[in-house]
Design an enzyme around this catalytic site. Structure first.
Site, PDB file in Angstrom:
ATOM      1  N   ASN A 174       0.874  -1.174   0.000  1.00 16.88           N
ATOM      2  CA  ASN A 174       0.000   0.000   0.000  1.00 16.88           C
ATOM      3  C   ASN A 174       0.907   1.217   0.000  1.00 16.88           C
ATOM      4  OD1 ASN A 174      -1.687   2.125   0.540  1.00 16.88           O
ATOM      5  ND2 ASN A 174      -2.986   0.927   1.911  1.00 16.88           N
ATOM      6  N   ASP A 175       1.213   1.707  -1.172  1.00 17.62           N
ATOM      7  CA  ASP A 175       2.236   2.753  -1.204  1.00 17.62           C
ATOM      8  C   ASP A 175       1.691   4.103  -0.763  1.00 17.62           C
ATOM      9  OD1 ASP A 175       0.921   3.288  -3.603  1.00 17.62           O
ATOM     10  OD2 ASP A 175       2.535   2.425  -4.814  1.00 17.62           O
ATOM     11  N   CYS A 176       0.480   4.103  -0.240  1.00 20.12           N
ATOM     12  CA  CYS A 176      -0.081   5.326   0.340  1.00 20.12           C
ATOM     13  C   CYS A 176      -0.042   5.289   1.863  1.00 20.12           C
ATOM     14  CB  CYS A 176      -1.506   5.514  -0.136  1.00 20.12           C
ATOM     15  SG  CYS A 176      -1.578   5.716  -1.918  1.00 20.12           S
TER      16      CYS A 176
END
Ligand code: BGC
Ligand code: NOJ
Length: 794
Positions: free
Chosen positions: A483-485
């Site tokens: 989850n690169d957020c």
């Protein structure tokens, strides 16, 4: 409810029956290094190898009206001006149809008894689009018409094409021949490539200067030359070069005409750039035009393309009692896997082709969707990806397809990245049995002389994650994980910086339960592989996996589900103690796929929690409750309004993780229900709500807390393709490639009855009839070359 189209299973086509779809519904063409995007109204563009640096057609993202620019044909039939694909004139048609097939699209329009059918495809053997236009006069009158073809050239670099006008508007150059227009901007200097748009007969007139063709203040829908039935015979000098060709045709009642256009791309050796000074060497273009000069040649090239896809899609075929399942598995899911592998995340109607390179994590996951189809290309991709790794196991997050070099602008430090190399390589090995890849010398950061074997890269990858643990013995998240957020180690209050590249605070100790699950799952796979190789490192890997399982059980279990993370300050994320973001999907999926605490019932409980808290009408959302305000401690995740993207959207990519975990837990009904919810073939009833293509998965469908739950976005290029493929082929239908054969272990509700699978596996073909009588169960089929017909009762 409005319907915009339907599947034609026998033809492997999706048939769009009205042009005003809720969003452009696109297709891809190309199998090598020349690719095209084409919408149902012929919008889109093509490029060679790199959508940013070798863009051939200009395209205006997010323009008004939507989807402006493409390969347009205009028919001027008296006062009527229309396009076979409806756009850009939008003249109402008497008949319209767009058939998106495997690597081609066929668009047909009819007006006042004149029918125009255009077949668009990219042949296997050349870098070009072929446009075969058939005109048929079905009226009782002789028709005298003008036909125009039209494309607008991009000045190669799709990014500067949209911004550096002080230069661009002076560089455009063309050459015109009786049957072809050549786009040679910048060829005079360092470029050794040009493009052309040719046709198999001389044209009556042409334009290459956009404003002469359109008129200064007209749009694509009203070119002045078409309005007056003329051509300006303009030669572009700067401004915006285009290729518009006019044909004056007369068709008797019942008569037909066929014109074949070739939109091609040519690279010349630097020493053979010019025929005579200033005149480009057109030999290759002429060769390409000659290759598609007749209908017979085009038929043969098209048949070859169909044979290519027949062969690929003949490798895994299911025949079940559920048509939605069969069409997804046999056609559209595998097709999307191929496209996603080709494009990575670069060019779609949501990805502009100028932003992202190839993702380290993304590309590894994409392999799982295509190893059974194009193993040789998978092999090369693995080696390319591994060559961008650093000696310490860290990775560039992205690399550029043209250079295959790591992209410094995007940086690295994502905690999960190294593990995906193990994931991708294991998928390749189980499918192919090709262990020689492990001995390939692969450099670090592409530096010659730094080579170690691929196996060594895998060991370094594992070690990198195993030795970067936080205060709870859990894996550090780094910049972010899958989850690169979820940006836990950086604190951005500056709207002008990108969350994806903002510097982390040094020494950040945020930990991820998603990576912990991934580490355990991939660690087990890695240990199994090392055992096979007789490599003593296996025991160390197992010990690290065991320690991680213990850490997860001790510090990663929240009572009813797996925690998501510990933040910079050691506070829990994804816990009942949190007001928002109490339950997250990624750690339920990964920890349950890793079977952490299965014996103690943790996996079942986590899956129950996913059903109870995350499931909604359209799938499983990423987190609940979604964050209602921006929390700088968590970063980009909380930047999205509730219900969208990583903040409570149905992020389809991670649904298969839960589905696989459900299957591993033997929960067939839950697995099937989740699968049907995210698979578009099952849910095309409300096409207007979904908006995007009903034949491919999208990255995200708006979740239950969104304003319009069920609305899809980011169709086509998403890890969802490979993951749903893995989940349906291996875990629902239950055909699992193993090092020594196929393990048949389905998990599908009994009422789906029996089904047959045809599976090509290495040098073998298996025809397996699977009869479900009581399940669950499994049967191992050892690999042996040849043809095998088997019946399995479970
Ligand atoms: C998106 C992610 C995406 C990332 C990298 C973010 O804004 O939400 O889904 O992976 O950008 O481009
Ligand atoms: C899209 C990115 O391409 C992928 O790498 C990432 O894992 C997901 N978004 C989730 O954030």
């Amino acid at each position: 409810m409005d319907s915009f189209g339907h599947f034609d299973d026998a033809a492997r086509e999706y048939v769009i029956t009205r042009p005003d779809t809720p969003w452009p519904w696109i297709n891809y063409m190309g199998t090598g290094d020349f690719f095209s995007l084409i919408s149902n109204t012929a919008g889109g563009y093509c490029f060679c190898r790199d959508a940013k640096f070798r863009r051939i057609l200009r395209y205006r993202y997010n323009g008004v009206p939507m989807d402006s620019g493409g390969r347009y044909f205009y028919v001027k039939d008296g006062a009527n001006i229309w396009n076979p694909g409806w756009k850009p004139c939008k003249t109402p048609l008497d008949f319209y149809e767009c058939r998106h097939g495997m690597g081609y699209s066929r668009i047909t329009g009819e007006k006042d008894g004149l029918r125009a059918e255009v077949l668009f495809f990219v042949p296997l053997d050349h870098r070009c689009e072929v446009h075969r236009l058939k005109l048929e006069n079905r009226s009782g009158r002789t028709k005298k018409i003008q036909l125009y073809s039209f494309v607008e050239w991009c000045l190669w670099n799709a990014a500067t094409d949209m911004e550096n006008f002080q230069r661009n508007l002076s560089t455009g150059e063309v050459e015109v021949e009786p049957d072809a227009i050549y786009h040679k901007t910048e060829y005079r200097e360092r470029r050794n490539h040009y493009a052309f748009y040719g046709v198999n007969r001389p044209f009556a007139g042409f334009d290459t200067d956009r404003e002469t063709f359109l008129g200064m203040y007209n749009g694509f829908d009203a070119p002045v030359q078409v309005l007056s039935g003329t051509s300006g015979n303009s030669v572009a000098h700067g401004w915006s070069p285009v290729a518009a060709e006019r044909f004056d045709l007369e068709l008797a009642p019942g008569a037909a005409e066929e014109l074949i256009f070739v939109l091609g791309y040519v690279e010349n050796p630097p020493e053979a750039k010019f025929e005579i000074p200033g005149v480009i060497n057109k030999a290759q273009a002429r060769e390409m035009l000659a290759a598609y000069a007749t209908g017979v040649q085009v038929d043969a090239a098209f048949a070859a393309l169909r044979a290519y896809w027949d062969d690929l899609l003949g490798r895994f075929v299911v025949a079940s009692t559920v048509p939605e399942l069969d069409r997804t598995v046999n056609v559209w899911n595998q097709y999307q896997c191929m496209i996603t592998f080709f494009m990575s995340r670069s060019a779609s109607y949501f990805e502009s082709g100028i932003g992202r390179g190839m993702g380290f994590r993304d590309s590894n996951q994409d392999l799982a969707g295509i190893v059974h189809l194009i193993p040789d290309r998978a092999r090369q991709r693995i080696l390319d990806i591994a060559a961008t790794q650093f000696p310490d196991g860290g990775c560039y997050h992205q690399y550029q397809p043209l250079t295959k070099r790591g992209n410094n602008d995007i940086g690295g430090g994502f905690g999960d990245d190294p593990l995906w190399l193990i994931f991708g390589t294991v998928a390749y090995l189980k499918e192919t049995g090709d262990f020689s890849i492990l001995d390939e010398p692969v450099p670090f950061d592409n530096v010659p002389g730094s080579e170690v074997t691929l196996l060594e890269h895998l060991k370094i990858s594992f070690r990198r994650v195993a030795t970067n643990l936080g205060p709870h013995g859990l894996t550090l998240i780094g910049r972010a994980d899958w989850n690169d957020c979820l940006n836990l180690n950086c604190f951005s209050l500056d709207p002008d910086e990108s969350f994806q590249t903002t510097e982390n605070v040094a020494g950040g100790k945020a930990e991820s339960l998603m990576i912990a699950g991934l580490f355990v799952a991939e660690g087990k796979d890695f240990a199994e592989l090392l055992d096979r190789l007789g490599d003593a490192a296996a025991s160390g890997v197992r010990a690290a996996v065991q320690a991680m399982e213990d850490a997860v059980k001790e510090h990663g279990w929240d009572g009813e589900w797996f925690l998501r993370a510990y933040d910079f300050d050691g506070r829990k994320i994804g816990s009942r103690e949190c007001e928002e973001g109490k339950v997250f999907i990624e750690s339920q999926g990964w920890c349950a796929m890793a079977r952490i605490g299965a014996a103690e019932g943790l996996c079942d409980k986590a899956l129950d929690a996913a059903v109870k808290y995350l499931e909604c009408e359209h799938g499983l959302v990423l987190n609940v409750p979604a964050y209602s305000s921006y929390l700088y401690q968590y970063g980009e995740i909380s930047s999205y309004p509730q219900g969208y993207k990583e903040n409570g959207g149905i992020f389809c990519h991670n649904n298969p993780w839960v589905i696989i975990a459900e299957a591993m837990a033997g929960r067939a009904d839950d697995a099937w229900r989740h699968y049907c919810k995210i698979t578009p073939a099952f849910g095309t009833a409300d096409q207007a709500l979904r908006k995007v293509e009903p034949y491919v998965f999208c990255q995200m469908v708006a979740g239950k807390e969104a304003a319009r739950p069920g609305e899809g976005k980011n169709s086509w290029l998403t890890g969802t393709a490979a993951w749903t493929w893995k989940c349906v082929s291996e875990f629902i239908l239950g055909v699992k490639p193993q090092y020594d054969g196929l393990l048949i272990e389905p998990c599908i509700p009994l009422d789906k009855g029996s089904y047959r699978i045809h599976r090509r596996f290495r040098e073998a073909e298996y025809d397996i009839t699977i009869r479900l009588v009581g399940g669950p169960g499994k049967v191992f089929i050892p690999y042996a070359p040849g043809r095998h017909v088997l019946e399995v009762e479970l």
